[in-house]
Design a protein around this motif. Structure first.
Motif, PDB file in Angstrom:
ATOM      1  N   GLY A  10       0.819  -1.204   0.000  1.00  0.00           N
ATOM      2  CA  GLY A  10       0.000   0.000   0.000  1.00  0.00           C
ATOM      3  C   GLY A  10       0.853   1.254   0.000  1.00  0.00           C
ATOM      4  O   GLY A  10       2.075   1.185   0.146  1.00  0.00           O
ATOM      5  N   ARG A  11       0.189   2.367  -0.211  1.00  0.00           N
ATOM      6  CA  ARG A  11       0.889   3.655  -0.206  1.00  0.00           C
ATOM      7  C   ARG A  11       0.154   4.614   0.695  1.00  0.00           C
ATOM      8  O   ARG A  11      -1.072   4.681   0.672  1.00  0.00           O
ATOM      9  N   GLY A  12       0.898   5.358   1.509  1.00  0.00           N
ATOM     10  CA  GLY A  12       0.299   6.381   2.357  1.00  0.00           C
ATOM     11  C   GLY A  12       0.847   7.742   1.973  1.00  0.00           C
ATOM     12  O   GLY A  12       1.587   7.860   0.995  1.00  0.00           O
ATOM     13  N   SER A  13       0.484   8.752   2.747  1.00  0.00           N
ATOM     14  CA  SER A  13       0.956  10.103   2.400  1.00  0.00           C
ATOM     15  C   SER A  13       2.445  10.254   2.621  1.00  0.00           C
ATOM     16  O   SER A  13       3.077  11.112   2.018  1.00  0.00           O
ATOM     17  N   VAL A  40       7.594  -3.318   5.327  1.00  0.00           N
ATOM     18  CA  VAL A  40       8.581  -2.245   5.471  1.00  0.00           C
ATOM     19  C   VAL A  40       7.981  -0.956   4.917  1.00  0.00           C
ATOM     20  O   VAL A  40       7.482  -0.916   3.796  1.00  0.00           O
ATOM     21  N   LYS A  41       7.969   0.071   5.754  1.00  0.00           N
ATOM     22  CA  LYS A  41       7.455   1.378   5.334  1.00  0.00           C
ATOM     23  C   LYS A  41       8.665   2.226   4.980  1.00  0.00           C
ATOM     24  O   LYS A  41       9.564   2.405   5.817  1.00  0.00           O
ATOM     25  N   SER A  42       8.719   2.720   3.771  1.00  0.00           N
ATOM     26  CA  SER A  42       9.896   3.446   3.294  1.00  0.00           C
ATOM     27  C   SER A  42       9.498   4.826   2.794  1.00  0.00           C
ATOM     28  O   SER A  42       8.432   5.002   2.200  1.00  0.00           O
ATOM     29  N   PHE A  87      10.802  -1.316   9.733  1.00  0.00           N
ATOM     30  CA  PHE A  87      10.298  -2.687   9.606  1.00  0.00           C
ATOM     31  C   PHE A  87       9.176  -2.925  10.604  1.00  0.00           C
ATOM     32  O   PHE A  87       9.313  -2.662  11.802  1.00  0.00           O
ATOM     33  N   LEU A  88       8.061  -3.425  10.066  1.00  0.00           N
ATOM     34  CA  LEU A  88       6.849  -3.552  10.869  1.00  0.00           C
ATOM     35  C   LEU A  88       6.318  -4.985  10.855  1.00  0.00           C
ATOM     36  O   LEU A  88       6.570  -5.746   9.898  1.00  0.00           O
ATOM     37  N   GLU A  89       5.586  -5.282  11.873  1.00  0.00           N
ATOM     38  CA  GLU A  89       4.830  -6.538  11.882  1.00  0.00           C
ATOM     39  C   GLU A  89       3.939  -6.576  10.640  1.00  0.00           C
ATOM     40  O   GLU A  89       3.277  -5.576  10.321  1.00  0.00           O
ATOM     41  N   TYR A  90       3.915  -7.689   9.947  1.00  0.00           N
ATOM     42  CA  TYR A  90       3.099  -7.808   8.738  1.00  0.00           C
ATOM     43  C   TYR A  90       1.688  -8.244   9.120  1.00  0.00           C
ATOM     44  O   TYR A  90       1.492  -9.317   9.704  1.00  0.00           O
TER      45      TYR A  90
END
Ligand SMILES: Nc1ncnc2c1ncn2[C@@H]1O[C@H](COP(=O)(O)OP(=O)(O)OP(=O)(O)O)[C@@H](O)[C@H]1O
Length: 357
Positions: A10-13, A40-42, A87-90
């Motif tokens: 997904g994509r966030g702001s 992983v949020k990058s 890195f996040l819990e999936y």
């Protein structure tokens, strides 16, 4: 940690979320052992500060089962561009928003709603207890694990209770905004509870609580009028009463997460091992402010085009008794009049609606 970027989730702001596959099972910088699959949020340099802030808040919630876990961070280069990765819990079950969209009926069964609500409130109670406000509670930010357990995610707008919003920032999604937030820029823990009411009602009907597409009229309705979101007619008496407690306009009288956890609406899904931390004493509501904090009091709305919002005020707004300082509504009404006549705020479109950053 050596890892491979997988498919986009997904994509966030602030960034993009991908699957992350560690090459070797090892420990990330947090020291927590990493699972075989993570999210992983990058983000790129312009959003580093925001994602670093999000990570630092997530670090406060290690081992909280209702809050997405953070396993560490790293920097990497992608086509020469420096990226910051968290890195996040999936959460393989997707979001509650997806769940609602995929349900064949209009809305989810009430027993399922009360189960999800209990998980959300348990997580929120921990967040408030630690002295934070999430500021962006909405169905897209409630993720589900493989076994369907609630995971509160996206702390990109979270802040410490009492922390001033930078530049009188208006945070969150208008559909979920509380009256005190709209009218006074006051975003304490009760604002999260109002948003919980909105998402519970949305789960019940399959539609957002407010239908208006006229943003200025909607803000006026939320911030100044007496109207509260419609309580779903098909809800049980307990469900209706629960929502009534979330939609108390006065934030000082609105129920807290801790109080709502004891509400009969959640009684049927009460666990044996409930271990709910006590509520905060002084921090539930931020005190009155003499500074201009209203959504209508921004000195710095981004004007993109003129006169694109049509709206007229047909009655003189009265001061709301719950509004800190008591005079915000009148001021807000005047400000809306100015606002809709020649300015449009910077609304960025997200998932069929707008999020204000
Ligand atoms: N830990 C996760 N596990 C699985 N999917 C995730 C995870 N975190 C985020 N996603 C997916 O990535 C999307 C983007 O997440 P992100 O937190 O960046 O922003 P958002 O909440 O969708 O948008 P915004 O930040 O604009 O409010 C989410 O909607 C969700 O579908």
């Amino acid at each position: 940690m050596d890892w491979v970027r997988g498919e986009t989730l997904g994509r966030g702001s602030f960034g993009t979320v991908n699957l992350a596959i560690p090459r070797v099972k090892t420990s990330a910088s947090s020291g927590t052992s990493t699972p075989q699959l993570m999210a992983v949020k990058s983000c790129c340099a312009s959003n580093f500060a925001s994602l670093i802030n999000e990570k630092s808040i997530l670090d406060e919630f290690r081992d909280c089962p209702e809050i997405i876990q953070c396993y560490g961070d790293s920097y990497s280069y992608d086509n020469g561009e420096k990226l910051y990765n968290v890195f996040l819990e999936y959460a393989s079950g997707g979001s509650l928003s997806d769940k609602l969209k995929n349900s064949s009926d209009r809305g989810l069964p009430e027993i399922q709603i009360s189960n999800y609500t209990k998980g959300i409130l348990r997580g929120l109670n921990r967040i408030h207890k630690k002295g934070f406000v999430h500021c962006d509670m909405k169905l897209q930010n409630i993720l589900l694990s493989q076994d369907g357990a609630v995971k509160i995610a996206d702390f990109g707008l979270a802040k410490r209770i009492g922390q001033a919003s930078i530049g009188f920032e208006l945070r969150g999604t208008p559909l979920y905004m509380s009256p005190e937030m709209v009218a006074g820029g006051n975003q304490g823990t009760p604002a999260d509870i109002w948003a919980v009411g909105c998402l519970v009602a949305e789960m019940a009907t399959g539609a957002p609580v407010w239908r208006s597409t006229d943003m200025a009229a909607l803000l006026m309705k939320i911030g100044i009028g007496d109207e509260v979101p419609e309580i779903p007619a098909n809800f049980s008496a307990e469900g209706k009463d629960f929502l009534g407690k979330c939609f108390i306009k006065d934030p000082t009288r609105r129920w807290t997460a801790k109080m709502l956890l004891d509400h009969p609406f959640l009684a049927s899904c009460q666990d044996e091992d409930d271990d709910i931390p006590p509520p905060l004493k002084d921090a539930q509501v931020e005190g009155p402010s003499t500074s201009p904090r209203s959504a209508f009091d921004f000195p710095d709305w981004t004007s993109q085009q003129s006169s694109s919002l049509t709206f007229s005020i047909t009655s003189t707004a009265e001061s709301s008794s719950w509004f800190p300082g008591g005079s915000g509504s009148k001021f807000g009404a005047e400000r809306v009049r100015e606002l809709v006549s020649d300015q449009q705020p910077d609304w960025s479109v997200s998932d069929d609606w707008v999020t204000i950053r």
